[in-house]
Each structure stands twice: as structure tokens, then as C-alpha cells.
Design a protein around this motif. Structure first.
Motif, PDB file in Angstrom:
ATOM      1  N   GLU A  70       5.493   1.250  -2.016  1.00  0.00           N
ATOM      2  CA  GLU A  70       5.879   1.245  -0.440  1.00  0.00           C
ATOM      3  C   GLU A  70       7.229   1.557   0.024  1.00  0.00           C
ATOM      4  N   VAL A  82       2.332   6.838  11.495  1.00  0.00           N
ATOM      5  CA  VAL A  82       2.433   5.980  10.361  1.00  0.00           C
ATOM      6  C   VAL A  82       3.529   4.867  10.643  1.00  0.00           C
ATOM      7  N   LEU A 132      -2.657  10.863   8.592  1.00  0.00           N
ATOM      8  CA  LEU A 132      -2.938  10.871   7.088  1.00  0.00           C
ATOM      9  C   LEU A 132      -2.670  12.495   6.708  1.00  0.00           C
ATOM     10  N   VAL A 135       1.099  12.194   5.774  1.00  0.00           N
ATOM     11  CA  VAL A 135       1.157  11.472   4.363  1.00  0.00           C
ATOM     12  C   VAL A 135       0.807  12.691   3.390  1.00  0.00           C
ATOM     13  N   HIS A 142      -2.497   8.342   0.068  1.00  0.00           N
ATOM     14  CA  HIS A 142      -2.318   6.802   0.524  1.00  0.00           C
ATOM     15  C   HIS A 142      -3.159   5.867  -0.595  1.00  0.00           C
ATOM     16  N   ILE A 145      -7.051   3.529   2.485  1.00  0.00           N
ATOM     17  CA  ILE A 145      -7.574   3.803   3.886  1.00  0.00           C
ATOM     18  C   ILE A 145      -8.601   2.672   4.125  1.00  0.00           C
ATOM     19  N   LEU A 162      -1.053   4.120  10.420  1.00  0.00           N
ATOM     20  CA  LEU A 162      -1.496   3.958   9.174  1.00  0.00           C
ATOM     21  C   LEU A 162      -0.352   3.059   8.511  1.00  0.00           C
ATOM     22  N   PHE A 165       1.148   0.960   2.290  1.00  0.00           N
ATOM     23  CA  PHE A 165       1.484   1.982   1.212  1.00  0.00           C
ATOM     24  C   PHE A 165       1.383   1.402  -0.093  1.00  0.00           C
ATOM     25  N   SER A 168      -0.048   3.772  -2.555  1.00  0.00           N
ATOM     26  CA  SER A 168       0.316   5.196  -2.530  1.00  0.00           C
ATOM     27  C   SER A 168       0.648   5.842  -3.838  1.00  0.00           C
ATOM     28  N   ASP A 218      -8.852  10.185   0.070  1.00  0.00           N
ATOM     29  CA  ASP A 218      -8.442   9.641   1.275  1.00  0.00           C
ATOM     30  C   ASP A 218      -9.161  10.373   2.595  1.00  0.00           C
TER      31      ASP A 218
END
Length: 271
Positions: A70, A82, A132, A135, A142, A145, A162, A165, A168, A218
Motif C-alpha cells: 500500500e 484514487v 482504475l 492505477v 489493484h 476492487i 479507489l 491498495f 496491489s 480488475d
């Protein structure tokens, strides 16, 4: 002021009304940054505690990995759709993230637990897509979601953001793909409701096939969220974890019957 000061961050872990959310070893509280700015404080235990048992140690290691992911992602992401990382502190084996404070989650809105300001329907979808896309353009998938990780801003005009994370993953190849064969952290409870079929364990493959996800995974999750938001509150692959899991795996969305009465919409599953 009672509470805990950690560098530029202040929070009160004992005040229940300030608790916004919690996991096994992570919590989110309403707090302050630089003494006055209201923020959301996400704090995570990042090192083993002396009294921790075996299962707790494993969970702490997983949360430590999530906090690193994150931190890495949010430092590189900068977009109106975001969640904004404002500051990070670490003290006594606990990491504190100061994040933009939001009004609610999309899940709360769909469950009618939030009735505050919202953008027009098309703008909500557009904000999710724009966030998205940013990202993905920054080289991340991600991988988590879902409606609870999509937030509604407190600021005006209202934005959709969003968040979360912790799962991610950076992707460097042109297809944006990544291996998930050794990564079990994405298969946790409610997360399964929103995962693309290529990320799910197939009971018939005996675990021998290597699974690969991609940024398209995603997109699948975002499509499910769109449906959940537009219906609202219905999952496109049914109801109940086991049923949704198998329907996603087999590519069988449920058929819904819509009934319109005096300007309202009633939705039922159709056999």
C-alpha cells in the motif's frame, strides 16, 4: 488533547465513535494531521509481538506485506479518483497512514446506509474507470476492487475514489499479467465475491495449473461493482458465497427479472 500523538498524527484508539473500520491487525480511525486537518488514520502492526501465537504471527506477516504494498502504490499514485496518502509514521512496530477522510463507501450507499451527496450515476462509473485507468497506467494491478474499497469523498464536488491498495501488485509486462500461484492473500472471504475467474481455485484442477491474473482481472471486478451499484445491491452472479464463487468460475451470471411499479424497480433472481 487526550489520545495518541505519533509525529504529525493524532488519534484516539479508545474512542469507539472514531473507529471507521477494522481488520485482525489493522484498524482505521478518524484522526488529525498537523493538529487540525481531519483525516482517516489506518494503522497496521508490522512486526511480531512477543505474545503473538503462530496464527497471529502469520497474520501479522501478511498485514506487514500489505502495508508495504500500500505504501509503495500510494506514494506513486496521484489522481482525483484514487485515495490520497497524506503522511506516514511508524512507532513501536506500528505503521500509521494518514489518508484523505471520506464520507462513506459505495457498499454503504448501495445498502442505503448513506444518503449524502452523490455524483450523477454516469459520473460515478466514470470516476471508477478513471481511477482504475490511472492505477494501471502507473504499472499496478489493484486486485481488490469491491464496493467496500470504493469511497465517496466528503469534499465538494463529490468524487468517487479507489482505496485499499494492500493487495496491489506492480506489473511490468505489456499484458499487465502476474502470477498468483504462490499468492494466497487474494483469496480471502468476501474478496472472492468480486474476483475474476482466472484468480479463483478450480476444484477440478487439483492445484496443478499455474494461475495468472492481469489488469483485465480488475476490469472484471469493476464490472461486477457497476452491476452492484446500478441495481442496487445485487451481485451479477447470484447470492451467497458458494453460489457466486461457482457461477463466476463457470461463467454463469444469474438472469434477473425486473419489475417496474410506480417509478420503483423490483429485482428478483429468475430460474
Amino acid at each position: 488533547m487526550p489520545g495518541l500523538d505519533v509525529g504529525k498524527i493524532w488519534l484516539d484508539k479508545t474512542e469507539r465513535r472514531l473507529l471507521l473500520g477494522r481488520g485482525q491487525f489493522s484498524h482505521v480511525h478518524r484522526g488529525k494531521l498537523n493538529g487540525s486537518k481531519e483525516v482517516a488514520i489506518k494503522w497496521i502492526v508490522v512486526e511480531n509481538q512477543p505474545e503473538a501465537g503462530y496464527n497471529q504471527i502469520a497474520a501479522i506477516k501478511q498485514d506487514t506485506q500489505r502495508s508495504k504494498r500500500e505504501d509503495e502504490a500510494l506514494r506513486l499514485l496521484d489522481h482525483p479518483n484514487v485515495i490520497k496518502l497524506l503522511h506516514v509514521e511508524e512507532e513501536n512496530s506500528i505503521k500509521y497512514f494518514a489518508l484523505e477522510l471520506c464520507a462513506a463507501t459505495l457498499h454503504q450507499y448501495c445498502m442505503r446506509l448513506y444518503n449524502g451527496p452523490m455524483p450523477p450515476v454516469a459520473v460515478v462509473l466514470l470516476h471508477i474507470v478513471r481511477g482504475l485507468r490511472h492505477v494501471h497506467c502507473k504499472g499496478f494491478a489493484h486486485r481488490n476492487i469491491e464496493p467496500k474499497n470504493i469511497l465517496i469523498s466528503k469534499s465538494f464536488p463529490t468524487r468517487i475514489l479507489l482505496s485499499d491498495f494492500g493487495l496491489s501488485k506492480s506489473v511490468s509486462n505489456l499484458s499487465g499479467s502476474y502470477s498468483v500461484s504462490q499468492d494466497r492473500s487474494i483469496n480471502q472471504d468476501g474478496q472472492l465475491l468480486w474476483l475474476a475467474p482466472e484468480l479463483l481455485d478450480n476444484p477440478d484442477d487439483q492445484g496443478f495449473s499455474e494461475k495468472r491474473g492481469s489488469i483485465a482481472s480488475d476490469t472484471f471486478s469493476a464490472g461486477c461493482v457497476f452491476f452492484f451499484y446500478l441495481t442496487p445491491g445485487w451481485h451479477p452472479f447470484g447470492s451467497g458465497l458458494d453460489s457466486i464463487y461457482m457461477n463466476i468460475l463457470n461463467g454463469k451470471p444469474v438472469i434477473l427479472r425486473c419489475k417496474f411499479t410506480r417509478g420503483t424497480t423490483s429485482i428478483q433472481e429468475h430460474d
